[in-house]
Design a protein around this motif. Structure first.
Motif, mmCIF file in Angstrom:
data_model
loop_
_atom_site.group_PDB
_atom_site.id
_atom_site.type_symbol
_atom_site.label_atom_id
_atom_site.label_comp_id
_atom_site.label_asym_id
_atom_site.label_seq_id
_atom_site.Cartn_x
_atom_site.Cartn_y
_atom_site.Cartn_z
ATOM 1 N N TRP A 59 16.023 13.121 -0.471
ATOM 2 C CA TRP A 59 16.975 12.726 -1.509
ATOM 3 C C TRP A 59 17.325 11.244 -1.371
ATOM 4 C CZ3 TRP A 59 18.386 14.769 -5.900
ATOM 5 C CH2 TRP A 59 18.217 16.146 -6.098
ATOM 6 N N ILE A 60 17.556 10.816 -0.135
ATOM 7 C CA ILE A 60 17.893 9.401 0.095
ATOM 8 C C ILE A 60 16.732 8.513 -0.347
ATOM 9 C CG2 ILE A 60 18.394 7.672 1.888
ATOM 10 C CD1 ILE A 60 19.837 9.951 3.426
ATOM 11 N N SER A 61 15.520 8.946 0.016
ATOM 12 C CA SER A 61 14.333 8.184 -0.354
ATOM 13 C C SER A 61 14.228 8.050 -1.873
ATOM 14 C CB SER A 61 13.101 8.886 0.211
ATOM 15 O OG SER A 61 11.948 8.207 -0.162
ATOM 16 N N LEU A 62 14.475 9.161 -2.570
ATOM 17 C CA LEU A 62 14.431 9.160 -4.042
ATOM 18 C C LEU A 62 15.443 8.162 -4.611
ATOM 19 C CD1 LEU A 62 13.814 10.437 -6.889
ATOM 20 C CD2 LEU A 62 15.641 12.027 -6.397
ATOM 21 N N LEU A 63 16.664 8.216 -4.103
ATOM 22 C CA LEU A 63 17.714 7.320 -4.600
ATOM 23 C C LEU A 63 17.377 5.857 -4.351
ATOM 24 C CD1 LEU A 63 21.041 9.156 -3.723
ATOM 25 C CD2 LEU A 63 20.171 8.591 -5.991
ATOM 26 N N VAL A 64 16.873 5.583 -3.148
ATOM 27 C CA VAL A 64 16.523 4.202 -2.802
ATOM 28 C C VAL A 64 15.457 3.673 -3.766
ATOM 29 C CG1 VAL A 64 15.385 2.763 -1.059
ATOM 30 C CG2 VAL A 64 17.182 4.336 -0.380
ATOM 31 N N VAL A 65 14.424 4.496 -4.017
ATOM 32 C CA VAL A 65 13.330 4.051 -4.888
ATOM 33 C C VAL A 65 13.838 3.816 -6.310
ATOM 34 C CG1 VAL A 65 11.168 4.746 -5.983
ATOM 35 C CG2 VAL A 65 11.466 5.062 -3.545
ATOM 36 N N VAL A 66 14.545 4.801 -6.864
ATOM 37 C CA VAL A 66 14.965 4.693 -8.265
ATOM 38 C C VAL A 66 15.993 3.566 -8.452
ATOM 39 C CG1 VAL A 66 16.102 5.896 -10.167
ATOM 40 C CG2 VAL A 66 14.443 7.103 -8.760
ATOM 41 N N VAL A 67 17.022 3.541 -7.599
ATOM 42 C CA VAL A 67 18.039 2.483 -7.713
ATOM 43 C C VAL A 67 17.400 1.115 -7.447
ATOM 44 C CG1 VAL A 67 20.191 1.590 -6.742
ATOM 45 C CG2 VAL A 67 19.917 4.033 -7.099
ATOM 46 N N TYR A 71 0.819 -1.220 0.000
ATOM 47 C CA TYR A 71 0.000 0.000 0.000
ATOM 48 C C TYR A 71 0.852 1.269 0.000
ATOM 49 C CZ TYR A 71 -4.437 -2.399 0.520
ATOM 50 O OH TYR A 71 -5.548 -3.162 0.286
ATOM 51 N N PHE A 72 2.048 1.172 0.581
ATOM 52 C CA PHE A 72 2.894 2.370 0.607
ATOM 53 C C PHE A 72 3.239 2.840 -0.810
ATOM 54 C CE2 PHE A 72 3.760 1.593 5.154
ATOM 55 C CZ PHE A 72 3.572 2.891 5.607
ATOM 56 N N ALA A 73 3.305 1.878 -1.761
ATOM 57 C CA ALA A 73 3.588 2.265 -3.152
ATOM 58 C C ALA A 73 2.460 3.133 -3.699
ATOM 59 C CB ALA A 73 3.771 1.019 -3.997
ATOM 60 N N TYR A 74 1.221 2.790 -3.356
ATOM 61 C CA TYR A 74 0.073 3.603 -3.806
ATOM 62 C C TYR A 74 0.094 4.975 -3.154
ATOM 63 C CZ TYR A 74 -2.080 -0.562 -5.847
ATOM 64 O OH TYR A 74 -2.349 -1.665 -6.608
ATOM 65 N N TYR A 75 0.448 4.980 -1.878
ATOM 66 C CA TYR A 75 0.491 6.266 -1.164
ATOM 67 C C TYR A 75 1.553 7.173 -1.778
ATOM 68 C CZ TYR A 75 1.609 9.659 2.451
ATOM 69 O OH TYR A 75 1.881 10.830 3.111
ATOM 70 N N ARG A 76 2.720 6.597 -2.040
ATOM 71 C CA ARG A 76 3.825 7.366 -2.603
ATOM 72 C C ARG A 76 3.481 7.922 -3.975
ATOM 73 N NH1 ARG A 76 9.368 8.353 -2.783
ATOM 74 N NH2 ARG A 76 9.842 8.389 -4.987
ATOM 75 N N ARG A 103 22.815 -8.369 -8.547
ATOM 76 C CA ARG A 103 23.070 -8.729 -7.146
ATOM 77 C C ARG A 103 22.520 -7.654 -6.199
ATOM 78 N NH1 ARG A 103 25.730 -12.386 -4.305
ATOM 79 N NH2 ARG A 103 26.125 -13.560 -6.181
ATOM 80 N N LEU A 104 22.685 -6.403 -6.628
ATOM 81 C CA LEU A 104 22.111 -5.306 -5.830
ATOM 82 C C LEU A 104 20.585 -5.460 -5.754
ATOM 83 C CD1 LEU A 104 22.729 -2.591 -4.362
ATOM 84 C CD2 LEU A 104 22.326 -1.451 -6.547
ATOM 85 N N GLY A 105 19.998 -5.870 -6.894
ATOM 86 C CA GLY A 105 18.548 -6.112 -6.931
ATOM 87 C C GLY A 105 18.134 -7.158 -5.922
ATOM 88 N N ILE A 106 18.967 -8.212 -5.796
ATOM 89 C CA ILE A 106 18.651 -9.268 -4.807
ATOM 90 C C ILE A 106 18.639 -8.664 -3.405
ATOM 91 C CG2 ILE A 106 19.481 -11.405 -3.749
ATOM 92 C CD1 ILE A 106 20.655 -12.183 -6.448
ATOM 93 N N TRP A 107 19.603 -7.787 -3.119
ATOM 94 C CA TRP A 107 19.648 -7.140 -1.798
ATOM 95 C C TRP A 107 18.384 -6.327 -1.539
ATOM 96 C CZ3 TRP A 107 22.609 -7.710 2.375
ATOM 97 C CH2 TRP A 107 23.782 -8.459 2.227
ATOM 98 N N PHE A 108 17.964 -5.591 -2.564
ATOM 99 C CA PHE A 108 16.730 -4.809 -2.396
ATOM 100 C C PHE A 108 15.537 -5.736 -2.145
ATOM 101 C CE2 PHE A 108 18.903 -1.083 -4.115
ATOM 102 C CZ PHE A 108 18.317 -0.087 -3.357
ATOM 103 N N LEU A 109 15.499 -6.846 -2.879
ATOM 104 C CA LEU A 109 14.396 -7.795 -2.683
ATOM 105 C C LEU A 109 14.421 -8.358 -1.263
ATOM 106 C CD1 LEU A 109 14.356 -9.775 -6.047
ATOM 107 C CD2 LEU A 109 12.537 -8.365 -5.130
#
Lengths: 302, 221
Positions: free
Chosen positions: B144-152, A222-227, B176-182
């Motif tokens: 800014w950190i939030s933006l980077l985390v989401v996009v990367v 749900y956070f994705a929808y909020y964002r 491999r970075l993708g696996i970490w995010f997952l």
């Protein structure tokens, strides 16, 4: 057998017992732990505060008793907050396994008993509020998506009568709500996927502002929808409920008295949640440390 | 407290304890409560759907419309389609039920396709893409950190699920970075799941202590 080995072989029932005790003690001796309000919750409070008296909000009970401890306090808080602000409230239910009962119970907890045949009575808790004029319960409708789509075109086709069987046209509020255009926003108290439908169907296709109070299990999605702005506010699990209840109680002490009179409320649950969560986190750390130590020993051949 | 409320409270306490007894080990009380729950749920669902949807949305408008209101003959079509579903139980004409199922599946496929695309894929992709354009309005480092985390995170996870190129070199590193995010997202989901399950336990424990045993602060159920 040393301590690490004992920990690795600990019977899980000891942990159940410990978690059980951690759940019981804060109920008997409340801790009243502080609540920090997050942005998604503040957004809901601010939106309700910004509405003009007389505006209508729709609260959809899209959950059953299995998630009541998370969703019930959200329902109580939003209904009480809206009535205190002189907003008008339309209650519906779309969840098949208990939504209709939850909606009625929470509405009655907030306004007092609503007896058949037509529920056309003044509220016990808010004497100036009358059923059918200030708040109304449309009841449950099967079909989920199909019902939500049709509600946009013709609310009365989906809900020809209220929960008690009285045609909607016989009530002032019933006549006024013909579709989503007549409500300021929809608040879905959801378990599972129904809250998503409000965002990706009703908000996306009809532009209706949507807020969701979801269970913690569903919160990450749900956070994705909020964002993305598809929900203007989000209450995530018991924590979200406790934050919103806290905001409402701070602003309206008379509502705090009502909430405190309930056997169960989010603030009470949050105390227990914090203690139990701390214990579980502690054991996750201990378990991992024990596992790492054991693995190192095995590598060294000890 | 009236008899109905007392009986409901005792029944609720009995079944709660039956279910919790599974934590010690599987036993007949747990199985009994489990079966009762399944049966009651089904009965509730049928009764609820009949009383709240079938009667007001089909029976009343078609068979007993209010005075001065014409019968809604169009509802004969969904009524017939509904009945056709039950031909599945008669072997010779079971195929007829496919017409109803075809309409049902067609309707929900149509609604879902639009819903997923218009309500999920496009707006959430757009939000990720537009994140950079919003950067000018950021007021603190956290945004800014939030933006980077989401996009990367989005890009690396997409690379992880891209199987048309071998995951070696730069692609392997990003994957491999993708696996970490997952893994982090699974951890967050697991944490929330525990929170949800503990909430349910809390609800039951408060019910047992405050409402059933009457210890501590009672109040409105």
């Amino acid at each position: 057998m040393d301590m690490m080995e004992r920990l690795m072989n600990l019977d899980r029932r000891w942990l159940y017992l410990l978690v059980g005790l951690a759940a019981v003690i804060p109920i008997l001796a409340p801790l009243n732990l502080p609540v920090n309000v997050s942005r998604p919750v503040q957004d809901l409070f601010d939106r309700v505060e910004s509405l003009e008296p007389g505006e209508i909000i729709m609260v959809s009970f899209d959950y059953g008793p299995s998630t009541g401890p998370e969703n019930d306090p959200m329902g109580d808080a939003i209904i009480l907050h809206a009535l205190a602000r002189d907003l008008r409230v339309v209650v519906i239910a779309l969840y098949p396994l208990g939504g209709v009962t939850e909606a009625r119970e929470e509405l009655e907890r907030c306004v007092g008993d609503l007896d058949p045949p037509n529920g056309q009575i003044a509220s016990e808790r808010f004497p100036d509020k009358v059923y059918g004029r200030d708040f109304i319960y449309f009841g449950y409708k099967d079909g989920g998506l199909a019902a939500m789509r049709l509600m946009s075109d013709n609310m009365h086709e989906v809900f020809p009568a209220d929960f008690y069987g009285t045609p909607l046209d016989e009530y002032e509020l019933g006549r006024e709500v013909q579709g989503y255009d007549n409500v300021a926003f929809v608040m879905s108290l959801a378990t599972g996927i129904i809250g998503e439908w409000w965002a990706n169907l009703v908000n996306a296709q009809f532009g209706t502002p949507v807020a969701v109070g979801c269970t913690a299990v569903s919160a990450p999605k749900y956070f994705a929808y909020y964002r993305a702005g598809q929900m203007f506010a989000l209450l995530a699990g018991l924590k979200g409920a406790a934050e919103y209840e806290f905001l409402v109680s701070q602003k309206y002490p008379q509502l705090a008295q009502i909430t405190d009179s309930f056997i169960y409320n989010a603030g009470k649950g949050w105390d227990v949640q914090s203690v139990v969560y701390s214990i579980i986190t502690l054991f996750i750390i201990i378990g991992n440390v024990a596992f790492i130590v054991e693995r190192r020993r095995q590598k060294r051949g000890m | 407290m009236d008899f109905g409320t007392v009986a409901a409270t005792w029944l609720g306490a009995f079944f709660t304890l039956c279910i919790l007894s599974f934590l010690y080990k599987d036993n007949p009380f747990f199985r009994f409560a489990e079966s009762v729950f399944a049966g009651v749920s089904m009965g509730y669902y049928i009764g609820n759907t009949f009383g709240q949807t079938f009667v007001p949305n089909l029976v009343h408008p078609l068979f007993t419309p209010p005075a001065g209101t014409p019968r809604e003959w169009i509802l004969v079509i969904p009524l017939l389609l509904g009945f056709l579903l039950y031909t599945r139980y008669i072997k010779k004409v079971a195929w007829v039920s496919r017409f109803s199922l075809a309409i049902y599946v067609g309707y929900y496929t149509g609604v879902n396709m639009m819903q997923k695309l218009q309500g999920e894929v496009l707006p959430q992709s757009a939000d990720t893409i537009l994140s950079f354009w919003r950067a000018g309005t950021f007021t603190n480092v956290g945004e800014w950190i939030s933006l980077l985390v989401v996009v990367v995170g989005v890009l690396s996870v997409l690379v992880y699920f891209f199987f048309s190129a071998e995951h070696k070199g730069a692609i392997g590193g990003v994957s491999r970075l993708g696996i970490w995010f997952l893994m982090v997202s699974f951890g967050a989901a697991f944490g929330y799941t525990i929170m949800g399950r503990i909430s349910i336990l809390i609800g039951r424990v408060i019910f047992l202590i405050n409402q059933w045993l009457g210890i501590g602060n009672g109040g409105v159920a």
